[in-house]
Write a protein that holds these residues in place. Structure first.
Motif, short mmCIF file in Angstrom:
data_model
loop_
_atom_site.label_atom_id
_atom_site.label_comp_id
_atom_site.label_asym_id
_atom_site.label_seq_id
_atom_site.Cartn_x
_atom_site.Cartn_y
_atom_site.Cartn_z
N GLU A 1 0.78 -1.39 0.02
CA GLU A 1 0.02 -0.16 0.07
C GLU A 1 0.84 1.17 -0.01
O GLU A 1 0.56 2.15 -0.64
CB GLU A 1 -0.83 -0.14 1.11
N GLU A 2 1.91 1.41 0.73
CA GLU A 2 2.78 2.35 0.75
C GLU A 2 3.54 2.47 -0.42
O GLU A 2 4.19 3.68 -0.68
CB GLU A 2 3.81 2.14 2.11
N ASP A 3 3.75 1.63 -1.33
CA ASP A 3 4.12 1.92 -2.59
C ASP A 3 3.43 2.73 -3.59
O ASP A 3 4.25 3.14 -4.37
CB ASP A 3 4.46 0.56 -3.17
N ILE A 4 2.24 3.01 -3.37
CA ILE A 4 1.38 3.86 -4.27
C ILE A 4 1.97 5.13 -4.42
O ILE A 4 2.15 5.72 -5.44
CB ILE A 4 -0.09 3.86 -3.91
N ALA A 5 2.33 5.80 -3.12
CA ALA A 5 2.81 7.22 -3.24
C ALA A 5 4.30 7.34 -4.30
O ALA A 5 4.40 8.41 -4.75
CB ALA A 5 3.03 7.68 -1.92
N ARG A 6 5.25 6.31 -3.78
CA ARG A 6 6.19 6.17 -4.81
C ARG A 6 5.97 6.23 -5.94
O ARG A 6 6.49 7.02 -7.01
CB ARG A 6 7.04 5.10 -4.33
N LEU A 7 5.19 5.47 -6.59
CA LEU A 7 4.55 5.22 -7.78
C LEU A 7 4.00 6.52 -8.47
O LEU A 7 4.49 6.77 -9.52
CB LEU A 7 3.37 4.05 -8.04
N ILE A 8 3.07 7.09 -7.72
CA ILE A 8 2.75 8.25 -8.14
C ILE A 8 3.69 9.49 -8.11
O ILE A 8 3.62 10.30 -9.27
CB ILE A 8 1.56 8.73 -7.23
N ALA A 9 4.60 9.65 -7.36
CA ALA A 9 5.77 10.37 -7.58
C ALA A 9 6.48 10.32 -8.68
O ALA A 9 6.82 11.22 -9.40
CB ALA A 9 6.58 10.26 -6.20
N PHE A 10 6.59 9.04 -9.03
CA PHE A 10 7.55 8.82 -10.52
C PHE A 10 6.62 9.32 -11.60
O PHE A 10 7.02 10.09 -12.38
CB PHE A 10 7.71 7.18 -10.60
N ARG A 11 5.34 9.08 -11.55
CA ARG A 11 4.52 9.50 -12.44
C ARG A 11 4.38 10.83 -12.95
O ARG A 11 4.62 11.69 -14.14
CB ARG A 11 3.04 8.83 -12.37
N ASN A 12 4.40 11.51 -11.51
CA ASN A 12 4.10 13.12 -11.68
C ASN A 12 5.62 13.66 -12.12
O ASN A 12 5.39 14.90 -12.77
CB ASN A 12 3.94 13.65 -10.23
N ASP A 13 6.62 13.05 -11.84
CA ASP A 13 8.04 13.85 -12.36
C ASP A 13 9.01 12.60 -12.58
O ASP A 13 9.71 12.31 -11.39
CB ASP A 13 8.51 14.67 -11.43
N PRO A 14 9.13 11.97 -13.62
CA PRO A 14 9.95 10.73 -13.86
C PRO A 14 11.31 11.21 -13.97
O PRO A 14 12.35 10.40 -13.64
CB PRO A 14 9.62 10.39 -15.27
N SER A 15 11.83 12.59 -14.05
CA SER A 15 13.10 12.92 -14.23
C SER A 15 13.96 13.05 -12.45
O SER A 15 14.93 13.07 -12.36
CB SER A 15 13.34 14.16 -14.75
N ASP A 16 12.67 13.04 -11.54
CA ASP A 16 13.11 13.10 -10.20
C ASP A 16 13.19 11.63 -9.70
O ASP A 16 12.33 11.07 -9.51
CB ASP A 16 12.26 13.99 -9.29
N GLU A 17 14.46 11.08 -9.40
CA GLU A 17 14.42 9.91 -8.87
C GLU A 17 14.40 9.95 -7.24
O GLU A 17 14.70 8.63 -6.78
CB GLU A 17 15.81 9.18 -9.23
N SER A 18 13.88 10.71 -6.77
CA SER A 18 13.94 10.69 -5.37
C SER A 18 12.92 9.61 -4.73
O SER A 18 13.11 9.11 -3.50
CB SER A 18 13.70 12.28 -4.64
N TRP A 19 11.93 9.30 -5.48
CA TRP A 19 11.05 8.31 -4.98
C TRP A 19 11.71 7.04 -4.73
O TRP A 19 11.26 6.08 -3.98
CB TRP A 19 9.94 7.94 -6.08
N MET A 20 12.97 6.71 -5.29
CA MET A 20 13.37 5.34 -4.96
C MET A 20 14.09 5.24 -3.88
O MET A 20 14.39 4.17 -3.38
CB MET A 20 14.58 5.22 -6.46
N GLY A 21 14.24 6.36 -3.08
CA GLY A 21 14.70 6.41 -1.75
C GLY A 21 13.68 5.95 -0.80
O GLY A 21 14.18 5.43 0.62
N GLY A 22 12.18 6.01 -0.96
CA GLY A 22 11.27 5.66 0.08
C GLY A 22 11.09 4.09 0.15
O GLY A 22 11.41 3.22 -0.53
N ASN A 23 11.05 3.81 1.79
CA ASN A 23 10.40 2.64 2.11
C ASN A 23 11.66 1.41 1.61
O ASN A 23 11.29 0.29 1.42
CB ASN A 23 9.19 2.17 1.35
N LYS A 24 12.71 1.74 2.03
CA LYS A 24 13.81 0.83 1.49
C LYS A 24 14.53 0.37 2.94
O LYS A 24 14.27 1.20 3.76
CB LYS A 24 14.91 1.15 0.66
#
Length: 215
Positions: free
Chosen positions: A192-215
């Motif tokens: 469930e918590e991955d949804i925010a990371r996926l939407i962050a990617f969709r909103n700005d694919p050039s910003d890779e900060s979403w990869m740092g979440g929930n690791k």
């Protein structure tokens, strides 16, 4: 009947045509790191899913583009879908090559197309919108009245939305990134918590900060 967005999302996830891997991203040809991989060609080898997709495409075209006279698939992913939906609807179909042939009649548009005919373009997925806009432009230059596009899946990326709007191209997709992310969580393909990371990617694919979440 189940909501089409959810039905198609479940179908695509069930055959891994859309596969999420937020912990180990895929790399696109552009170099962008992505948590999702899409291969809607797999729908063609899954008869039950294929039936859902093609019937939904036909229903969408009837509803959104009732005046359609010809279907044109994008090369190569949209060709089979345009052919199947054309058969369902009793409509002629053709397809648009990525470039003109270097032999024979040097066609870029395959199939008979008369000037002024009302055309719907059939595409498998929309990301940044560039390739489908090129197809629409080729058809417009040939004199077609392009009513719009129907596609199986869209990322809903802002760049794609802006490009389509600027080119005056209407697109209607069976399902979208948000719906698939939601269904993927419900069906336990992702957390469930991955949804925010996926939407962050969709909103700005050039910003890779979403990869740092929930690791």
């Amino acid at each position: 009947m189940e909501n089409i967005q959810n039905l198609i999302a479940k179908d695509l996830l069930s055959i891994r045509a859309v596969f999420f891997r937020p912990e180990e991203p895929f790399t696109w040809a552009s170099g962008i790191k992505s948590p999702v991989y899409c291969d809607n060609r797999l729908t063609l080898t899954a008869p039950a899913v294929r039936s859902d997709v093609e019937n939904a495409l036909a229903e969408t075209i009837r509803r959104e583009y009732p005046d359609v006279e010809v279907l044109m698939g994008t090369s190569t992913a949209g060709i089979a879908h345009a052919a199947i939906v054309g058969h369902i609807m009793g409509l002629p179909m053709g397809y648009v090559r990525s470039g003109s042939k270097d032999h024979g009649r040097q066609n870029q548009i395959e199939g008979r197309l008369e000037k002024g005919q009302k055309v719907v373009v059939v595409e498998d997925l929309i990301s940044t919108g560039g390739s489908v806009i090129e197809v629409v432009n080729v058809l417009r230059e040939a004199g077609a009245d392009v009513l719009g596009v129907v596609s199986i899946f869209t990322y809903g990326m802002q760049k794609g939305l802006d490009r389509l709007a600027a080119a005056s191209v209407k697109n209607v997709s069976l399902t979208n990134f948000d719906a698939i992310a939601r269904v993927a969580a419900e069906e336990k393909y992702i957390k469930e918590e991955d949804i925010a990371r996926l939407i962050a990617f969709r909103n700005d694919p050039s910003d890779e900060s979403w990869m740092g979440g929930n690791k």
